[in-house]
Write a protein that holds these residues in place. Structure first.
Motif, PDB file in Angstrom:
ATOM      1  N   PHE A   1       0.833  -1.181   0.000  1.00 48.32           N
ATOM      2  CA  PHE A   1       0.000   0.000   0.000  1.00 48.32           C
ATOM      3  C   PHE A   1       0.872   1.238   0.000  1.00 48.32           C
ATOM      4  O   PHE A   1       1.996   1.237   0.475  1.00 48.32           O
ATOM      5  CB  PHE A   1      -0.940   0.014   1.211  1.00 48.32           C
ATOM      6  N   LYS A   2       0.365   2.308  -0.522  1.00 49.78           N
ATOM      7  CA  LYS A   2       1.145   3.532  -0.655  1.00 49.78           C
ATOM      8  C   LYS A   2       1.261   4.256   0.680  1.00 49.78           C
ATOM      9  O   LYS A   2       0.449   4.119   1.571  1.00 49.78           O
ATOM     10  CB  LYS A   2       0.501   4.444  -1.685  1.00 49.78           C
TER      11      LYS A   2
ATOM     12  N   GLN B   1      -5.005   0.223   0.829  1.00 48.52           N
ATOM     13  CA  GLN B   1      -4.379   1.183  -0.062  1.00 48.52           C
ATOM     14  C   GLN B   1      -5.367   2.179  -0.654  1.00 48.52           C
ATOM     15  O   GLN B   1      -4.973   3.234  -1.152  1.00 48.52           O
ATOM     16  CB  GLN B   1      -3.654   0.455  -1.195  1.00 48.52           C
TER      17      GLN B   1
END
Length: 235
Positions: free
Chosen positions: A29-30, A37
């Protein structure tokens, strides 16, 4: 001199190590998101969504757990499954040979064991099932969601009291008692135009939010904190 060479060599190794990680390894996930995410930390229901995930009650919809789809709708069958989990049922241990009385659920549908167990526990929140059809894939409304929270947590019904934001569109609604209970306990609130919109589809984020607030207050043994209701978003 030897110490300087050792420090230089160690520094090079460390730099190369982290460079290798950055090239060959990518987080699922960012940065700046929650465990999902597609749920940013600034999302109004982020705290509630993570709470429901931490409690093992809601997860993502992909093959991995990293997408929650907060604005997607929840189906009627999915709501009943969630209600069972809230009530303590282990869905993996349900009777797979069970049958249901509803005529619109095809043989082999995943929800059959869920609905059969929910019938036993009186956890069917929908007022229209007396007609013999369940409509398992139909989106859940905000009114039905309110009924689901109240019923699965076995809450006492309560009427609106002074100091609670009034809503002008629930009078005579089938789910008025449950909605009033949610509003009175501040597990939900209306919109700025003093409506609750009980027939509007409920998003997954709203489902997580309403359940989370009710669970924190009524299940003090769950992981939470004193300011949980204030931290979570509300709709």
């Amino acid at each position: 001199m030897r110490n300087k060479k050792f420090i230089w060599f160690t520094s090079v190794v460390v730099v190369l190590y982290f460079a290798t990680i950055s090239v060959f390894y990518q987080l699922p996930f960012k940065t700046g998101t929650t465990v999902f995410q597609d749920v940013d930390q600034s999302h109004w229901a982020a705290y509630d969504i993570e709470y429901m995930y931490d409690q093992g009650l809601m997860k993502g919809r992909d093959e991995t757990v990293f997408n929650f789809y907060p604005e997607a709708v929840m189906t009627r069958a999915e709501l009943v499954a969630l209600m069972l989990r809230v009530d303590g049922a282990d869905l993996a241990k349900l009777d797979q040979t069970a049958t249901v009385k509803y005529t619109d659920i095809p043989s082999g549908h995943w929800s059959i064991p869920v609905l059969a167990e929910a019938e036993k526990r009186n956890l069917i929140p929908f007022k229209d099932v007396a007609q013999g059809k369940f409509q398992p894939d139909k989106p859940v409304t905000r009114g039905e969601l309110s009924q689901g929270v109240v019923q699965s947590l076995h809450l006492q019904y309560s009427t609106l009291i002074d100091g609670i934001q009034p809503v002008n569109d629930i009078g005579g609604n089938l789910y008025e008692p449950a909605i009033s209970t949610m509003l009175t306990n501040k597990y939900a609130k209306g919109y700025e135009d003093n409506t609750f919109r009980p027939n509007e589809n409920a998003s997954r984020a709203t489902v997580a939010s309403l359940f989370a607030k009710a669970l924190r207050e009524n299940r003090p043994e769950t992981k939470t904190d004193a300011n949980a209701k204030k931290k979570g978003g509300n709709q």
